[in-house]
Structures are given as C-alpha cells and as structure tokens.
Design a protein around this motif. Sequence first.
Motif, PDB file in Angstrom:
ATOM      1  N   UNK A   1      -5.888  68.184  16.953  1.00 14.71           N
ATOM      2  CA  UNK A   1      -6.904  67.136  17.111  1.00 14.71           C
ATOM      3  C   UNK A   1      -6.453  65.826  16.477  1.00 14.71           C
ATOM      4  N   UNK A   2      -5.875  65.910  15.288  1.00 11.42           N
ATOM      5  CA  UNK A   2      -5.378  64.705  14.622  1.00 11.42           C
ATOM      6  C   UNK A   2      -4.247  64.078  15.422  1.00 11.42           C
ATOM      7  N   UNK A   3      -3.348  64.908  15.909  1.00  7.51           N
ATOM      8  CA  UNK A   3      -2.222  64.427  16.701  1.00  7.51           C
ATOM      9  C   UNK A   3      -2.738  63.718  17.953  1.00  7.51           C
ATOM     10  N   UNK A   4      -3.698  64.319  18.612  1.00  7.05           N
ATOM     11  CA  UNK A   4      -4.281  63.730  19.819  1.00  7.05           C
ATOM     12  C   UNK A   4      -4.987  62.412  19.504  1.00  7.05           C
ATOM     13  N   UNK A   5      -5.738  62.387  18.412  1.00  5.26           N
ATOM     14  CA  UNK A   5      -6.438  61.165  18.012  1.00  5.26           C
ATOM     15  C   UNK A   5      -5.447  60.028  17.751  1.00  5.26           C
ATOM     16  N   UNK A   6      -4.393  60.312  17.025  1.00  5.11           N
ATOM     17  CA  UNK A   6      -3.387  59.278  16.741  1.00  5.11           C
ATOM     18  C   UNK A   6      -2.758  58.759  18.030  1.00  5.11           C
TER      19      UNK A   6
END
Length: 126
Positions: free
Chosen positions: A87-92
């Motif tokens: 999720x963090x990777x996608x958000x970034x």
Amino acid sequence: MIRVITDAILDMAGCISATGSAAWWEGGIVKADTAWMRSAAGELDATASAIKRHLATADEGLTKLRSAAQGWTFLESLGQLEERWEELNSLLRDELEQAAENIRFNASKHDGNENWITETWHDLWN
C-alpha cells in the motif's frame, strides 16, 4: 531587488536544480523553462519505477524470512507487513506519477499560452 527575492522564492520552492531552473528572468519577466519541467517529470517517473522494483526485493525477503523462521510467532504478522508495504509503495508511486502528470500538463499549457500570445501578436501587427 525583485530578482533577488524571486530567485530566493524559486530556490525555496525547489525550482532551481543542477541542470537548470523551472523559471528565469528575461527582460523583467519570469519565463517558464518547459523543457526543464518535462525533464523533472521524467525524473519523477523514473523514481516511481525504481520504487516499484522494491516490491520484488521485498517479496524475496519475505520468502527467505518465512523459510528461515518456521515456527516463530511473528510470522503470523508478515501478511500485514507485506500488505502495508504494498500500500505504501502504491501510494508513493501514485503521488509521483500524479506530480509528473501535473508538471507535464502545466508545461503544455504554458507552451500553448506562449504560442497563442505569439500568434496573436503576429496577427495584430502583420
């Protein structure tokens, strides 16, 4: 004096880079450097791609950890850890890609406005 203040503002806004600047003074008018803007957007895209490549490395690490720590209780939380990382990777990536898209849009709009002004000025006097 105005140029010093504007240069300071552009520097604080991160508009000055080693490769150039997003804006400069020419005849008392601030002009946008759309080539620099498009280059900056390309750098954002490259950064988003690099961040996406970290997913494979994280998956490899989780696989190794699961096989090396069989029977340990913390393994139950690895699914949550993996989900949060994705999720963090996608958000970034989403934020970087949106920023790049916005920069390209602004560069195109600026070029379009400049072309319209040039054509209108030419039509008025010719």
